[in-house]
Write an enzyme that holds these catalytic residues in place. Structure first.
Site, mmCIF file in Angstrom:
data_model
loop_
_atom_site.group_PDB
_atom_site.id
_atom_site.type_symbol
_atom_site.label_atom_id
_atom_site.label_comp_id
_atom_site.label_asym_id
_atom_site.label_seq_id
_atom_site.Cartn_x
_atom_site.Cartn_y
_atom_site.Cartn_z
ATOM 1 N N SER A 136 93.795 -42.940 -8.773
ATOM 2 C CA SER A 136 92.625 -42.001 -9.066
ATOM 3 C C SER A 136 91.153 -43.588 -8.357
ATOM 4 O O SER A 136 91.995 -44.421 -9.192
ATOM 5 C CB SER A 136 92.914 -41.676 -9.893
ATOM 6 O OG SER A 136 91.326 -40.907 -9.886
ATOM 7 N N TYR A 160 94.519 -40.429 -18.676
ATOM 8 C CA TYR A 160 94.605 -39.919 -17.193
ATOM 9 C C TYR A 160 94.557 -41.265 -16.968
ATOM 10 O O TYR A 160 95.413 -41.191 -16.353
ATOM 11 C CB TYR A 160 93.241 -39.131 -17.132
ATOM 12 C CG TYR A 160 94.266 -38.545 -15.247
ATOM 13 C CD1 TYR A 160 95.404 -38.004 -14.816
ATOM 14 C CD2 TYR A 160 92.866 -39.158 -14.038
ATOM 15 C CE1 TYR A 160 94.980 -37.980 -13.436
ATOM 16 C CE2 TYR A 160 92.528 -38.759 -13.386
ATOM 17 C CZ TYR A 160 93.996 -38.247 -12.811
ATOM 18 O OH TYR A 160 93.815 -38.267 -11.218
ATOM 19 N N LYS A 164 97.706 -44.079 -14.683
ATOM 20 C CA LYS A 164 97.168 -44.241 -13.404
ATOM 21 C C LYS A 164 97.700 -45.663 -13.639
ATOM 22 O O LYS A 164 98.032 -46.355 -12.595
ATOM 23 C CB LYS A 164 96.178 -43.933 -12.725
ATOM 24 C CG LYS A 164 96.035 -41.894 -12.170
ATOM 25 C CD LYS A 164 97.379 -41.696 -11.640
ATOM 26 C CE LYS A 164 96.882 -39.858 -11.484
ATOM 27 N NZ LYS A 164 98.137 -39.680 -10.553
HETATM 28 P P1 NAD Z 1 97.736 -30.186 -8.677
HETATM 29 O O1 NAD Z 1 97.261 -30.094 -9.994
HETATM 30 O O2 NAD Z 1 97.314 -29.598 -7.025
HETATM 31 O O3 NAD Z 1 99.299 -30.795 -7.426
HETATM 32 C C1 NAD Z 1 99.711 -31.549 -8.707
HETATM 33 C C2 NAD Z 1 101.450 -30.565 -7.960
HETATM 34 O O4 NAD Z 1 102.542 -31.654 -8.903
HETATM 35 C C3 NAD Z 1 101.379 -29.323 -8.908
HETATM 36 O O5 NAD Z 1 101.661 -28.751 -7.905
HETATM 37 C C4 NAD Z 1 102.295 -29.209 -10.118
HETATM 38 O O6 NAD Z 1 103.095 -28.101 -9.735
HETATM 39 C C5 NAD Z 1 103.197 -30.545 -9.939
HETATM 40 N N1 NAD Z 1 103.910 -30.829 -10.662
HETATM 41 C C6 NAD Z 1 102.737 -31.432 -12.272
HETATM 42 N N2 NAD Z 1 104.133 -32.500 -13.201
HETATM 43 C C7 NAD Z 1 105.149 -32.380 -12.496
HETATM 44 C C8 NAD Z 1 106.207 -32.396 -12.789
HETATM 45 N N3 NAD Z 1 106.865 -33.423 -14.141
HETATM 46 N N4 NAD Z 1 107.187 -31.879 -12.242
HETATM 47 C C9 NAD Z 1 107.166 -32.177 -10.827
HETATM 48 N N5 NAD Z 1 106.058 -31.065 -9.599
HETATM 49 C C10 NAD Z 1 104.895 -31.558 -10.795
HETATM 50 O O7 NAD Z 1 96.799 -32.147 -7.617
HETATM 51 P P2 NAD Z 1 96.016 -32.493 -7.541
HETATM 52 O O8 NAD Z 1 94.434 -31.812 -6.765
HETATM 53 O O9 NAD Z 1 97.074 -32.196 -5.858
HETATM 54 O O10 NAD Z 1 96.815 -33.907 -6.705
HETATM 55 C C11 NAD Z 1 97.757 -34.703 -7.056
HETATM 56 C C12 NAD Z 1 97.887 -36.044 -7.421
HETATM 57 O O11 NAD Z 1 96.656 -36.158 -6.689
HETATM 58 C C13 NAD Z 1 97.891 -36.462 -8.752
HETATM 59 O O12 NAD Z 1 98.687 -36.949 -9.423
HETATM 60 C C14 NAD Z 1 96.306 -36.700 -9.509
HETATM 61 O O13 NAD Z 1 96.341 -36.983 -10.747
HETATM 62 C C15 NAD Z 1 95.925 -37.123 -8.105
HETATM 63 N N6 NAD Z 1 94.437 -37.341 -8.034
HETATM 64 C C16 NAD Z 1 93.824 -36.151 -7.748
HETATM 65 C C17 NAD Z 1 92.535 -36.092 -7.801
HETATM 66 C C18 NAD Z 1 91.838 -34.787 -7.594
HETATM 67 O O14 NAD Z 1 90.775 -34.715 -7.612
HETATM 68 N N7 NAD Z 1 92.749 -33.788 -6.672
HETATM 69 C C19 NAD Z 1 91.305 -37.529 -7.333
HETATM 70 C C20 NAD Z 1 92.275 -38.309 -7.737
HETATM 71 C C21 NAD Z 1 94.410 -38.487 -8.050
HETATM 72 C C1 UD1 Z 2 86.248 -36.511 -12.270
HETATM 73 C C2 UD1 Z 2 86.648 -37.090 -13.200
HETATM 74 C C3 UD1 Z 2 87.582 -38.551 -12.670
HETATM 75 C C4 UD1 Z 2 88.449 -37.840 -11.788
HETATM 76 C C5 UD1 Z 2 87.930 -36.769 -10.909
HETATM 77 C C6 UD1 Z 2 88.839 -36.292 -9.787
HETATM 78 C C7 UD1 Z 2 85.446 -37.416 -15.645
HETATM 79 C C8 UD1 Z 2 84.500 -37.767 -16.326
HETATM 80 N N1 UD1 Z 2 85.753 -37.612 -14.269
HETATM 81 O O1 UD1 Z 2 85.513 -36.866 -11.397
HETATM 82 O O2 UD1 Z 2 88.550 -38.674 -13.565
HETATM 83 O O3 UD1 Z 2 89.198 -38.935 -11.381
HETATM 84 O O4 UD1 Z 2 87.469 -35.817 -11.538
HETATM 85 O O5 UD1 Z 2 89.604 -35.326 -10.539
HETATM 86 O O6 UD1 Z 2 85.528 -36.001 -15.563
HETATM 87 N N2 UD1 Z 2 78.942 -32.037 -12.455
HETATM 88 C C9 UD1 Z 2 78.279 -31.485 -12.703
HETATM 89 N N3 UD1 Z 2 78.182 -30.135 -13.162
HETATM 90 C C10 UD1 Z 2 79.307 -29.385 -13.341
HETATM 91 C C11 UD1 Z 2 80.485 -30.549 -13.437
HETATM 92 C C12 UD1 Z 2 79.975 -32.234 -12.700
HETATM 93 O O7 UD1 Z 2 76.993 -32.097 -12.590
HETATM 94 O O8 UD1 Z 2 79.781 -28.657 -13.341
HETATM 95 C C13 UD1 Z 2 78.261 -33.777 -11.569
HETATM 96 C C14 UD1 Z 2 79.214 -34.715 -12.243
HETATM 97 O O9 UD1 Z 2 78.735 -34.209 -13.440
HETATM 98 C C15 UD1 Z 2 79.110 -36.041 -11.345
HETATM 99 C C16 UD1 Z 2 79.577 -34.667 -10.317
HETATM 100 O O10 UD1 Z 2 79.468 -33.914 -10.333
HETATM 101 O O11 UD1 Z 2 77.842 -36.664 -11.329
HETATM 102 C C17 UD1 Z 2 81.100 -34.930 -9.344
HETATM 103 O O12 UD1 Z 2 81.521 -34.066 -10.925
HETATM 104 P P1 UD1 Z 2 83.518 -34.362 -10.139
HETATM 105 O O13 UD1 Z 2 83.071 -33.290 -9.723
HETATM 106 O O14 UD1 Z 2 84.092 -33.767 -12.650
HETATM 107 O O15 UD1 Z 2 84.148 -35.370 -10.438
HETATM 108 P P2 UD1 Z 2 84.002 -36.819 -10.847
HETATM 109 O O16 UD1 Z 2 83.026 -36.935 -12.370
HETATM 110 O O17 UD1 Z 2 83.746 -38.186 -9.953
#
Ligand code: NAD
Ligand code: UD1
Length: 350
Positions: A136, A160, A164
């Site tokens: 991430s 978190y 990572k």
């Molecule tokens: P998500 O929660 O939708 O998907 C994660 C999946 O993993 C879920 O289906 C959950 O049930 C499963 N899971 C969690 N713990 C588990 C375990 N111990 N054993 C088996 N299954 C388990 O999240 P996502 O948004 O799809 O994210 C996927 C990955 O990407 C995560 O590792 C997250 O940290 C990373 N990531 C997500 C974002 C984002 O913005 N969505 C950003 C950066 C990194």
């Molecule tokens: C957040 C997490 C980041 C994670 C990412 C994806 C924090 C501080 N950071 O990032 O670690 O990798 O999500 O899961 O939580 N915003 C508003 N109103 C809202 C929500 C968000 O104004 O209700 C703004 C935020 O201030 C930011 C932008 O929208 O400027 C994006 O926010 P968000 O979607 O939460 O993503 P990140 O902050 O980039």
């Protein structure tokens, strides 16, 4: 034919990545405990493939937790018994809420770190040594120069993000300790994935009030929330609101397929890649584009800055584009249109 294992493949990014792999006729095994997802998501993935004539349906679902080593071993054994051993893993499974990780760090270390350790031990045992890991942009430090490069300062500000970094470190140790030189590892550092598959059949399914902006905007558009609180209008950015690098979830999904194929077709190595578009969009710009594309109004108020937020987070994605046969294709308009289609068709999720 050998299979690809997707841990956490029922989740938001996982389901979209299933679509990318199935489109290229891979056999996939989805492992998920459903702690943050619904098994219905895979039925929807299958539905997408019924719409596509020449695509085979090739998914196996294994329900369980990656921290259960016996279960994990059985997943690998079952694949061998089916004559389709696991060739490589895409590791999504883990907990992802920054806020919850501050409140309950032990659960985050347990799922994200202990879970990864269990997985790597079992992969090693079954000689499966190729992994694409969901990292991430949360690993980068505050106040670093944008666009952010892979060699920029790594200094997470949440448990978190710490988990990572720790998993990336374990993967690096594993690679360096490997005298046979067999491990192939890609750490994909995602920026801000939003949107959904263009059919609206799969998408992001938050169980609580969303803390991320895009699902919150969709919640306002559908009438679930009255207005959006914009966290700060005094940031040093183009219009004072926070700037992020939003990437269409299907472009992100495709980057996993490209990373996997890159690893499998090249000499063993470890690579760290930023996965974003390289384009910064402010909160106000996102709101305006969402309103325009979807012909709706998103009422908002300016609110205090959110603790832990940064002004800008924009990826330098040149390494990913150069190394992988990949580049983001979809626009912010596509992200807003597709994400809203999913929400309209599934106002309460799956
Ligand atoms: P998500 O929660 O939708 O998907 C994660 C999946 O993993 C879920 O289906 C959950 O049930 C499963 N899971 C969690 N713990 C588990 C375990 N111990 N054993 C088996 N299954 C388990 O999240 P996502 O948004 O799809 O994210 C996927 C990955 O990407 C995560 O590792 C997250 O940290 C990373 N990531 C997500 C974002 C984002 O913005 N969505 C950003 C950066 C990194
Ligand atoms: C957040 C997490 C980041 C994670 C990412 C994806 C924090 C501080 N950071 O990032 O670690 O990798 O999500 O899961 O939580 N915003 C508003 N109103 C809202 C929500 C968000 O104004 O209700 C703004 C935020 O201030 C930011 C932008 O929208 O400027 C994006 O926010 P968000 O979607 O939460 O993503 P990140 O902050 O980039």
């Amino acid at each position: 034919m050998r299979s690809i294992l997707l841990t956490g493949g029922n989740g938001y990014i996982g389901t979209h990545t299933c679509v990318s792999f199935l489109k290229k006729n891979y056999k996939i095994i989805v492992l998920d405990s459903n702690v943050n997802s619904s098994p219905i998501s895979l039925k929807r993935v299958k539905e997408i493939f019924k719409l596509r004539k020449n695509s085979q349906e090739n998914i196996i679902f294994e329900k369980g937790d990656i921290r259960n080593e016996i279960f994990l071993r059985n997943v690998f054994i079952n694949a061998i018994k089916r004559n389709s051993p696991i060739k490589a893993v895409v590791h999504f499974a883990g907990l992802k809420s920054v806020k919850d990780s501050v409140i309950d760090p032990l659960s985050y270390w347990d799922s994200n770190l202990f879970g990864a350790l269990c997985l790597l031990k079992v992969m090693n045992k079954y000689k499966c040594k190729t992994i694409v890991f969901s990292s991430s942009a949360a690993i980068y430090g505050k106040n670093i120069k944008n666009p952010i490069e892979e060699i920029s300062l790594i200094k997470p500000i949440s448990p978190y993000g710490d988990t990572k970094v720790a998993v990336e470190k374990i993967l690096e140790n594993l690679f360096l300790s490997d005298t046979k030189h067999e491990w192939r590892i890609a750490n994909l550092r995602y920026f801000n994935p939003i949107g959904a598959h263009h059919t609206g059949l799969i998408g992001e399914n938050p169980y609580d009030v969303p803390s991320n902006i895009f699902p919150y905007i969709c919640g306002v558009a559908i009438g679930k929330y009255k207005k959006l609180n914009i966290f700060g209008n005094d940031w040093p950015t183009k219009d004072g609101t926070g700037v992020r690098d939003y990437i269409h979830v299907m472009d992100l999904a495709d980057s996993h397929l490209s990373a996997m194929e890159f690893l499998l077709n090249n000499e063993p190595q470890i690579i760290n890649l930023n996965i974003g578009t390289g384009i910064g969009t402010s909160v106000l710009e996102l709101v305006k584009i969402f309103e325009k594309v979807n012909n709706c109004i998103i009422p908002f108020d300016f609110y205090d800055r959110r603790l832990g937020d940064v002004a800008q987070l924009i990826a330098n994605n040149k390494n990913a584009i150069y190394k992988l046969n990949w580049k983001p294709k979809k626009s912010l308009e596509d992200m807003c249109r597709d994400g809203w289609k999913w929400k309209k068709l599934n106002p309460n999720g799956y």
